[in-house]
Design an enzyme around this catalytic site. Structure first.
Site, PDB file in Angstrom:
ATOM      1  N   SER A  65       0.789  -1.240   0.000  1.00  0.00           N
ATOM      2  CA  SER A  65       0.000   0.000   0.000  1.00  0.00           C
ATOM      3  C   SER A  65       0.818   1.285   0.000  1.00  0.00           C
ATOM      4  O   SER A  65       0.252   2.359  -0.190  1.00  0.00           O
ATOM      5  CB  SER A  65      -0.943   0.010   1.197  1.00  0.00           C
ATOM      6  N   LYS A  68       0.342   3.508  -2.938  1.00  0.00           N
ATOM      7  CA  LYS A  68      -0.860   4.342  -3.098  1.00  0.00           C
ATOM      8  C   LYS A  68      -0.514   5.831  -3.131  1.00  0.00           C
ATOM      9  O   LYS A  68      -1.190   6.626  -3.777  1.00  0.00           O
ATOM     10  CB  LYS A  68      -1.864   4.036  -1.972  1.00  0.00           C
ATOM     11  N   TYR A 191      -3.738  -2.065 -10.052  1.00  0.00           N
ATOM     12  CA  TYR A 191      -3.601  -1.900  -8.595  1.00  0.00           C
ATOM     13  C   TYR A 191      -2.691  -2.983  -8.007  1.00  0.00           C
ATOM     14  O   TYR A 191      -1.762  -2.687  -7.237  1.00  0.00           O
ATOM     15  CB  TYR A 191      -4.997  -1.915  -7.937  1.00  0.00           C
ATOM     16  N   TYR A 240      -4.070   3.512   7.927  1.00  0.00           N
ATOM     17  CA  TYR A 240      -5.411   2.906   8.024  1.00  0.00           C
ATOM     18  C   TYR A 240      -6.090   3.304   9.326  1.00  0.00           C
ATOM     19  O   TYR A 240      -5.992   4.450   9.729  1.00  0.00           O
ATOM     20  CB  TYR A 240      -5.327   1.383   7.841  1.00  0.00           C
ATOM     21  N   VAL A 258       1.096  -3.911   3.841  1.00  0.00           N
ATOM     22  CA  VAL A 258       1.033  -5.192   4.558  1.00  0.00           C
ATOM     23  C   VAL A 258       2.286  -6.057   4.428  1.00  0.00           C
ATOM     24  O   VAL A 258       2.422  -7.050   5.129  1.00  0.00           O
ATOM     25  CB  VAL A 258      -0.201  -6.047   4.163  1.00  0.00           C
TER      26      VAL A 258
HETATM   27  O1  DON Z   1      -5.058  -4.771  -1.416  1.00  0.00           O
HETATM   28  C1  DON Z   1      -4.278  -5.604  -0.945  1.00  0.00           C
HETATM   29  O2  DON Z   1      -4.690  -6.582  -0.424  1.00  0.00           O
HETATM   30  C2  DON Z   1      -2.770  -5.416  -0.951  1.00  0.00           C
HETATM   31  N1  DON Z   1      -2.208  -5.690  -2.184  1.00  0.00           N
HETATM   32  C3  DON Z   1      -2.347  -4.088  -0.445  1.00  0.00           C
HETATM   33  C4  DON Z   1      -2.780  -3.951   0.916  1.00  0.00           C
HETATM   34  C5  DON Z   1      -1.971  -3.171   1.835  1.00  0.00           C
HETATM   35  O3  DON Z   1      -0.776  -3.077   1.819  1.00  0.00           O
HETATM   36  C6  DON Z   1      -2.782  -2.612   2.893  1.00  0.00           C
HETATM   37  N2  DON Z   1      -1.981  -2.401   4.039  1.00  0.00           N
HETATM   38  N3  DON Z   1      -1.875  -2.178   5.072  1.00  0.00           N
END
Ligand code: DON
Length: 312
Positions: A65, A68, A191, A240, A258
Site C-alpha cells: 500500500s 498508493k 492496482y 489505516y 502489509v
Molecule cells: O489490497 C491488498 O490486499 C494489498 N495488495 C495491499 C494492501 C496493503 O498493503 C494494505 N496495508 N496495510
C-alpha cells in the site's frame, strides 16, 4: 563528530523495536507474503547528504500500500486535483484498508486514495489506456525518484491476483457506481501490479526524502501542491485505522503496507548527523491486526519522541 553515546541512543531504539517483531506476524491473506521472515527489521534514514542504516537494508520486499501515495501523485499530476476529487474524496474512514461498508455512503464516492476503494479508482485514472501503460506511468515516476530501474515481483502479483476477492468486489461496486475510468480487470490488475513492485528500505527512504523536499532536485515531476496533498493524506489516512493515533503519538506523515513496509517524512529535523529534510524507510514483516509493522510503529514512536520530530 558523531558521539558514541548518541549512536547508542539510536541503536537502543532500534534494538527495542526489533524485539516487538514477536508481537506480530507476516500477512497470511496473500500466500506469498506469509513466507517472509517475521523476525526481520531494518531501517534506512536519508538526508540530502548522508545516510544511516540499521539492520539488513539490502533485503527486498514489495511496496504494497505504500505505492498508493505514488499512484495518487501520478494520477493527480495528470488530471489535476479538481478532476481527481470528482472520483475520490480526501476524508479518513477509521475502517480497515479493504473495507467495503462505506461504498454506499458519501454519494458512493470512495473516501480517500489510501484505502483500497480509493486506490483502485486511482489505478483506473492513471494515464494510458492499457494495463501496461498505466503501470508504466507509476514505475517510470518511481524510477525517476530512485534513479534506477524497478521490477515487479511476479510471484507476489499472482498470489495477490488469486486471492483478490475483496478487491474484485470493491472494483465491481465502484464500476456500478460510475467511479472507475477503466474496466474492472484493468483497474484491479494495475492496482495489484503496483502493490507488487520490489524495493528495499533505501528505496523507501528515497521516496520519503522526495516528499520531504517537495521533489527538490529530482527528475520526477510533481507540483509542491500535489506533494503537500499527498502528505496531508498520509498524515490523516496513511496508517489505516491507526492513522489518528499515529498522528497524535508520532506526528509524521507516513504510509504503511502489509508487507511490513513504512515510509515516514521528516520535513526538517535532526537525527544524529542527519539534518534538514529526512526520509525514513522501514521494513518489518511482522504486522499487527490493522496491517502495520509492529516494530516499525514502535521505532517511529520512540524516534519521534527522542529526536523531537513531531511536525504539528
Ligand atoms: O489490497 C491488498 O490486499 C494489498 N495488495 C495491499 C494492501 C496493503 O498493503 C494494505 N496495508 N496495510
Amino acid at each position: 563528530m558523531i558521539s558514541k553515546l548518541q549512536m547508542e541512543k539510536l541503536q537502543t531504539i532500534y534494538a527495542q523495536a526489533h524485539t516487538m517483531t514477536s508481537k506480530g506476524k507476516a500477512a497470511s491473506y496473500i500466500p506469498a507474503l506469509a513466507e517472509a521472515d517475521s523476525t526481520a527489521f531494518s531501517v534506512s534514514m536519508i538526508s540530502m547528504d548522508d545516510t544511516i542504516e540499521l539492520g539488513n537494508c539490502s533485503e527486498t520486499f514489495t511496496l504494497q500500500s505504500v505505492v498508493k501515495v505514488l499512484s495518487f501523485m501520478v494520477a493527480t499530476h495528470h488530471h489535476g486535483i479538481e478532476e481527481i476529487m470528482r472520483y475520490v474524496d480526501v476524508e479518513p474512514t477509521g475502517d480497515s484498508f479493504n473495507s467495503i461498508v462505506r461504498l454506499e455512503s458519501n454519494k458512493n464516492k470512495p473516501f480517500n486514495p489510501m484505502i483500497n476503494a480509493g486506490a483502485i479508482t486511482i489505478a483506473s485514472l492513471l494515464p494510458g489506456q492499457t494495463m501496461f501503460e498505466k503501470v508504466k506511468s507509476v514505475t517510470s515516476f518511481l524510477e525517476e525518484i530512485l534513479n534506477k530501474q524497478v521490477t515487479i515481483n511476479n510471484e507476489v502479483y499472482l498470489s495477490e491476483y488469486h486471492s483478490a476477492d475483496y478487491n474484485r468486489a470493491i472494483a465491481y461496486i465502484l464500476q456500478a457506481n460510475g467511479f472507475l475510468k477503466s474496466d474492472v480487470e484493468v483497474a484491479l490488475q494495475v492496482y495489484l501490479q503496483l502493490c507488487s513492485i520490489s524495493v528495499n528500505t533505501s528505496d523507501l527512504a528515497k521516496i520519503a526524502l522526495y516528499l520531504a523536499t517537495n521533489g527538490h532536485n529530482s527528475e520526477a515531476k510533481c507540483s509542491k501542491k500535489i506533494i503537500n496533498f499527498a502528505k496531508a493524506l498520509m498524515m490523516t489516512c496513511g496508517l489505516y485505522n491507526f492513522s489518528g493515533k499515529f498522528a497524535a503519538f508520532v506526528g509524521l506523515p507516513a504510509k504503511s503496507g502489509v508487507s511490513g513496509a513504512i515510509i515516514a517524512v521528516v520535513k526538517d529535523g535532526e537525527i544524529e548527523h542527519l539534518k534538514g529534510p529526512i526520509g525514513i524507510g522501514l521494513f518489518g514483516p511482522a504486522i499487527d491486526d490493522v496491517g502495520n509493522s509492529v516494530a516499525g510503529i514502535d521505532f517511529l514512536e520512540k524516534l519521534s519522541k527522542e529526536y523531537d520530530l513531531f511536525c504539528l
